[in-house]
Motif scaffolding. Sequence first.
Motif: not given
Length: 343
Positions: A1-9, A21-29
């Motif tokens: 989870m990260d508030d930066s779209a670039l870092v999340r990507r 590895i499976s990414v099951v969720g991405v949080a914005v905050n």
Amino acid sequence: MDDSALVRRLVTTALQADAEISVVGVAVNGRDGVEQVKALDPDLVVLDIEMPEMDGLTALDRIREDRPRLPVIMFSTLTARGARQTLDALGRGASDYLAKPSGAGSLGASIAAVRDELVPKIKALVGARRVAGLPSARPAPVTQPVRRRLVRTAPDALLIGCSTGGPDALAQVLSQLPAAFGLPIAVVQHMPPVFTGMLAQRLDGVSALRVREAAEGDVMEPGQVLVAPGDRHLRLRRVGAKVSVRLTEEPPENFCRPAVDVLFRSALEVYGGNVIAVILTGMGQDGLRGTEALAARGAQVLAQDQASSVVWGMPGAVVGAGLANEVLALPAIPARLRGLAEG
């Protein structure tokens, strides 16, 4: 989870490139992340420290309320503030941390850097958790100590090597040693620059011993703990009747600088086998070869046990090679060190 779209990507791309590895969720905050952990029940969380609505430290506290054993890796900046926050997170129960890319170079290079560091940490932490959680799982069998001559005189120094989970393990050990502890202590904890200085300050605050980051020319003295600085190997050398510190920029060993093997080999040149070598929790096998050399000269070798280790890579390698005289749970190590220091 990260508030930066670039870092999340960046992180998502790096992880999805690995078939295991499976990414099951991405949080914005942080608030969103805490809710996703409850809903998705992941095997591990990668958590940024600085986020809106709920920062990473608060999110970590909330996650730990419901999931005390869920592995959490903190994503941190290589700054004094980032180091301080990361050590706060480790003290609150985070499993490990990863420094964010500096921003130099291409997006592809940043993705590769994150992948190379983050993927092994994830696999080690999730693997350790799954082994510990199996109903049939039992502590790994303790290899019988090698039949060799031990040095029977009072030791000259205590050497400690650790990595993943090391900051908390060091705090637990050093906080239980008295100010009158009669041995000089040298520590290698795998950490980058800035972080090791902050770590030394924190350890100094919880220990009766004097703890500080090692500097060139420091003398090994009883009751003092010298922590190898990030990105420098710590070597010991004899100058007259004293043993002093030499910091070098030689190539990394076991992908590490500082490396435990470097410290242990140099200690052998100075003290022979008249030392106590302790391998605490950590990923990889750094310290194995150095321990092997010390053990052959009669050093007393202690390894942290599997059950109390965040990752049993480093101590497990020493135990598996039959080099450990004793394999102890973390809470039992300080009392044993006090006894051994008295000879």
